[in-house]
Design a protein around this motif. Structure first.
Motif, mmCIF file in Angstrom:
data_model
loop_
_atom_site.group_PDB
_atom_site.id
_atom_site.type_symbol
_atom_site.label_atom_id
_atom_site.label_comp_id
_atom_site.label_asym_id
_atom_site.label_seq_id
_atom_site.Cartn_x
_atom_site.Cartn_y
_atom_site.Cartn_z
ATOM 1 N N PRO A 111 35.276 34.105 30.667
ATOM 2 C CA PRO A 111 35.905 34.848 31.758
ATOM 3 C C PRO A 111 35.509 34.254 33.109
ATOM 4 C CG PRO A 111 34.112 36.116 30.797
ATOM 5 C CD PRO A 111 34.259 34.881 29.967
ATOM 6 N N VAL A 112 36.285 34.572 34.122
ATOM 7 C CA VAL A 112 36.030 34.063 35.474
ATOM 8 C C VAL A 112 35.414 35.175 36.316
ATOM 9 C CG1 VAL A 112 37.132 33.180 37.566
ATOM 10 C CG2 VAL A 112 37.866 32.363 35.323
ATOM 11 N N ALA A 113 34.242 34.899 36.845
ATOM 12 C CA ALA A 113 33.567 35.871 37.696
ATOM 13 C C ALA A 113 34.313 36.016 39.018
ATOM 14 C CB ALA A 113 32.127 35.435 37.948
ATOM 15 N N CYS A 114 34.286 37.223 39.561
ATOM 16 C CA CYS A 114 34.963 37.499 40.824
ATOM 17 C C CYS A 114 34.327 38.725 41.464
ATOM 18 C CB CYS A 114 36.456 37.729 40.608
ATOM 19 S SG CYS A 114 36.823 39.189 39.615
ATOM 20 N N THR A 115 34.843 39.100 42.609
ATOM 21 C CA THR A 115 34.424 40.314 43.289
ATOM 22 C C THR A 115 35.600 41.267 43.324
ATOM 23 O OG1 THR A 115 32.878 39.088 44.669
ATOM 24 C CG2 THR A 115 33.539 41.259 45.461
ATOM 25 N N VAL A 116 35.343 42.525 43.020
ATOM 26 C CA VAL A 116 36.371 43.561 43.061
ATOM 27 C C VAL A 116 36.186 44.390 44.319
ATOM 28 C CG1 VAL A 116 37.165 45.702 41.978
ATOM 29 C CG2 VAL A 116 36.679 43.714 40.573
ATOM 30 N N LEU A 117 37.290 44.652 45.000
ATOM 31 C CA LEU A 117 37.315 45.577 46.132
ATOM 32 C C LEU A 117 38.119 46.785 45.685
ATOM 33 C CD1 LEU A 117 38.214 43.066 48.973
ATOM 34 C CD2 LEU A 117 35.946 43.879 48.325
ATOM 35 N N GLN A 118 37.504 47.927 45.724
ATOM 36 C CA GLN A 118 38.167 49.147 45.264
ATOM 37 C C GLN A 118 38.590 49.968 46.481
ATOM 38 O OE1 GLN A 118 36.424 50.733 41.705
ATOM 39 N NE2 GLN A 118 36.804 52.817 42.410
ATOM 40 N N TYR A 119 39.891 50.288 46.539
ATOM 41 C CA TYR A 119 40.460 51.030 47.658
ATOM 42 C C TYR A 119 40.841 52.455 47.292
ATOM 43 C CZ TYR A 119 40.696 46.547 49.994
ATOM 44 O OH TYR A 119 40.366 45.348 50.564
ATOM 45 N N HIS A 120 40.809 52.759 46.011
ATOM 46 C CA HIS A 120 41.188 54.085 45.531
ATOM 47 C C HIS A 120 40.084 54.582 44.619
ATOM 48 C CE1 HIS A 120 43.341 57.084 43.109
ATOM 49 N NE2 HIS A 120 44.144 57.209 44.149
ATOM 50 N N PHE A 121 39.744 55.856 44.705
ATOM 51 C CA PHE A 121 38.613 56.386 43.944
ATOM 52 C C PHE A 121 38.795 56.265 42.432
ATOM 53 C CE2 PHE A 121 41.479 59.939 44.285
ATOM 54 C CZ PHE A 121 41.372 60.576 43.059
ATOM 55 N N LEU A 168 36.299 51.263 49.420
ATOM 56 C CA LEU A 168 35.430 52.327 48.929
ATOM 57 C C LEU A 168 34.251 51.785 48.134
ATOM 58 C CD1 LEU A 168 38.092 54.919 47.758
ATOM 59 C CD2 LEU A 168 36.934 54.761 49.965
ATOM 60 N N ASP A 169 34.467 50.662 47.460
ATOM 61 C CA ASP A 169 33.403 50.073 46.661
ATOM 62 C C ASP A 169 33.678 48.584 46.496
ATOM 63 O OD1 ASP A 169 31.092 49.912 45.165
ATOM 64 O OD2 ASP A 169 31.902 50.918 43.401
ATOM 65 N N GLU A 170 32.621 47.806 46.356
ATOM 66 C CA GLU A 170 32.726 46.369 46.125
ATOM 67 C C GLU A 170 31.679 46.009 45.072
ATOM 68 O OE1 GLU A 170 32.264 42.167 48.594
ATOM 69 O OE2 GLU A 170 32.662 44.023 49.679
ATOM 70 N N TYR A 171 32.105 45.293 44.025
ATOM 71 C CA TYR A 171 31.177 44.989 42.946
ATOM 72 C C TYR A 171 31.642 43.753 42.181
ATOM 73 C CZ TYR A 171 34.740 47.808 40.550
ATOM 74 O OH TYR A 171 35.923 48.331 40.092
ATOM 75 N N PRO A 172 30.731 43.095 41.461
ATOM 76 C CA PRO A 172 31.121 41.921 40.668
ATOM 77 C C PRO A 172 31.869 42.343 39.407
ATOM 78 C CG PRO A 172 28.780 42.359 40.407
ATOM 79 C CD PRO A 172 29.301 43.338 41.427
ATOM 80 N N HIS A 173 32.751 41.489 38.980
ATOM 81 C CA HIS A 173 33.528 41.752 37.766
ATOM 82 C C HIS A 173 33.931 40.414 37.184
ATOM 83 C CE1 HIS A 173 36.841 43.530 35.289
ATOM 84 N NE2 HIS A 173 35.904 44.441 35.138
ATOM 85 N N ARG A 174 34.664 40.442 36.080
ATOM 86 C CA ARG A 174 35.157 39.218 35.431
ATOM 87 C C ARG A 174 36.610 39.386 35.035
ATOM 88 N NH1 ARG A 174 30.768 35.966 32.832
ATOM 89 N NH2 ARG A 174 28.887 36.793 33.773
#
Length: 120
Positions: free
Chosen positions: A87-97, A11-17
């Motif tokens: 913190p370690v940077a990463c990519t988040v994949l969101q599957y639930h609203f 549903l969404d993909e964004y950078p996170h830590r």
């Protein structure tokens, strides 16, 4: 890699830590038990969610929905990290609203569970 991800739309993909404390606990556990390729455990206080931790992917799942992914962290940018407090940077994949509402709490619980496993 956790095979169920391909069965669900992102549903969404964004950078996170990922907080340094959580990441450092994960790396220490991997060093102590290198033969375990995949860790899976409950997230106390966030029932019924569980987490599956692998070298290149962390996935929070709902076992009551056939292990459907809720949120995933991948593309960890820890190489060359010179500060253990960063913190370690990463990519988040969101599957639930509603996953972003629980994201930071999930990471905190994952960190405390990893610390508990290191103590035992």
């Amino acid at each position: 890699m956790y095979a169920r991800l391909a069965d669900f739309p992102v549903l969404d993909e964004y950078p996170h830590r990922i907080p340094a404390v959580t990441w450092n606990a994960w790396r220490r556990l991997r060093l102590r038990k290198p033969r375990i390729a995949q860790w899976r455990f409950d997230l106390p206080g966030l029932e019924p969610f569980q987490v599956v931790l692998e070298e290149r992917l962390w996935v929070c799942i709902d076992p009551t929905l056939g292990d459907a992914p809720i949120i995933a962290w991948r593309r960890f940018l820890a190489a060359g990290r010179c500060d253990l407090c960063a913190p370690v940077a990463c990519t988040v994949l969101q599957y639930h609203f509603g996953a972003s509402r629980y994201r930071d709490r999930m990471l905190a619980v994952i960190g405390s569970e990893l610390e508990g496993r290191l103590r035992s």
